[in-house]
Design a protein around this motif. Sequence first.
Motif, short mmCIF file in Angstrom:
data_model
loop_
_atom_site.label_atom_id
_atom_site.label_comp_id
_atom_site.label_asym_id
_atom_site.label_seq_id
_atom_site.Cartn_x
_atom_site.Cartn_y
_atom_site.Cartn_z
N THR A 185 8.31 -8.36 -10.31
CA THR A 185 9.13 -7.76 -9.27
C THR A 185 8.20 -7.13 -8.23
OG1 THR A 185 11.01 -6.30 -8.80
CG2 THR A 185 9.40 -5.54 -10.44
N LYS A 186 8.81 -6.47 -7.22
CA LYS A 186 7.97 -5.85 -6.17
C LYS A 186 7.07 -4.78 -6.82
CE LYS A 186 11.81 -6.45 -2.91
NZ LYS A 186 12.73 -6.89 -4.02
N PRO A 187 5.87 -4.51 -6.22
CA PRO A 187 5.35 -5.03 -4.96
C PRO A 187 4.70 -6.41 -5.17
CG PRO A 187 3.81 -3.46 -5.86
CD PRO A 187 5.01 -3.45 -6.79
N ALA A 188 4.48 -7.16 -4.11
CA ALA A 188 3.87 -8.49 -4.22
C ALA A 188 2.45 -8.42 -4.74
CB ALA A 188 3.90 -9.18 -2.85
N VAL A 189 1.75 -7.31 -4.41
CA VAL A 189 0.39 -7.10 -4.93
C VAL A 189 0.35 -5.72 -5.58
CG1 VAL A 189 -2.08 -7.01 -4.41
CG2 VAL A 189 -0.57 -8.53 -3.09
N TRP A 190 -0.11 -5.65 -6.81
CA TRP A 190 -0.17 -4.37 -7.55
C TRP A 190 -1.53 -4.27 -8.24
CZ3 TRP A 190 -0.21 -3.55 -13.01
CH2 TRP A 190 -0.14 -2.19 -13.37
N ARG A 191 -2.31 -3.27 -7.88
CA ARG A 191 -3.67 -3.06 -8.41
C ARG A 191 -4.48 -4.35 -8.30
NH1 ARG A 191 -2.80 0.85 -13.76
NH2 ARG A 191 -1.72 2.53 -12.62
N GLY A 192 -4.31 -4.99 -7.12
CA GLY A 192 -5.11 -6.19 -6.84
C GLY A 192 -4.58 -7.45 -7.49
N GLN A 193 -3.50 -7.35 -8.24
CA GLN A 193 -2.92 -8.54 -8.89
C GLN A 193 -1.71 -9.02 -8.10
OE1 GLN A 193 -2.92 -8.08 -13.47
NE2 GLN A 193 -2.68 -6.01 -12.68
N GLU A 194 -1.72 -10.30 -7.73
CA GLU A 194 -0.68 -10.85 -6.86
C GLU A 194 0.37 -11.59 -7.69
OE1 GLU A 194 -2.31 -13.18 -3.73
OE2 GLU A 194 -0.35 -13.65 -2.81
N VAL A 195 1.63 -11.47 -7.29
CA VAL A 195 2.70 -12.26 -7.91
C VAL A 195 2.42 -13.74 -7.64
CG1 VAL A 195 5.17 -12.81 -7.78
CG2 VAL A 195 4.42 -10.41 -7.76
#
Length: 242
Positions: A185-195
């Motif tokens: 789910t959101k965010p698209a990028v979290w701690r440098g990891q992308e969905v």
Amino acid sequence: MRVDVVSIFPEYFAPLDLSLIGRARASGTLQLAVHDLRTWTHDVHRTVDDTPYGGGPGMVMRPEPWGEALEALAPPGGNPPRLLVPTPAGAPFTQALAHELAAEPHLLFACGRYEGIDQRVLEHAASRMPVTEVSLGDYVLFGGEVAVLVILEAVTRLLPGVLGNVGSLDDESHAHGLLEAPMYTKPAVWRGQEVPTVLRSGDHGKIARWRRDEALARTVARRPDMIAALPPECLDPRDRAA
Ligand SMILES: Oc1ccccc1-c1ccno1
């Protein structure tokens, strides 16, 4: 659906007033009653167990209280419930069995403790109602209460109207013989990891394919036994080549 539970620890089932099961009870989808086995004892100590014939450690649950409890809750001559007895010696509890139980009008759960219930109770009950001895897995618990909580949650969520979003049953683990794909789910990028980009592409065909491939890969890696049980038609020809 009517559910009766018999236990020497009825307070174990207080959590069943919470969340979705609590709502299912309030709406009338689930009529649940929990009974104390000691109701059907007649001695001053309200005894429910005794030493095992043939010796060995621990105690066995006496047949008399259970016999009276099962007769009270499944009176001869009425439409018999299905008796579920959690036990390490039972058949595996699976999503398929959960679906089967969700179609039953009346379930009666017997929670064993100690070294178990005198086997004659189950044999006598089987002359009057379907009896299923069921195991949650290859480990040992103190008693059947926790197993009943698990089984009740797995079954209740399948009842009509309990889950707001019925679609969520479609792709969950074990729905099609596979484990579910990873979810984001959101965010698209979290701690440098992308969905994964495909999930944000809007291409529903590609998304469905990605999720199926991921589900297959997870199942192969974590539960090869489930792959062996898949009917051949479930494996896409492209997968067979893999
Ligand atoms: O270990 C148990 C003791 C009593 C009743 C059930 C169990 C059990 C263990 C695994 N599944 O059920």
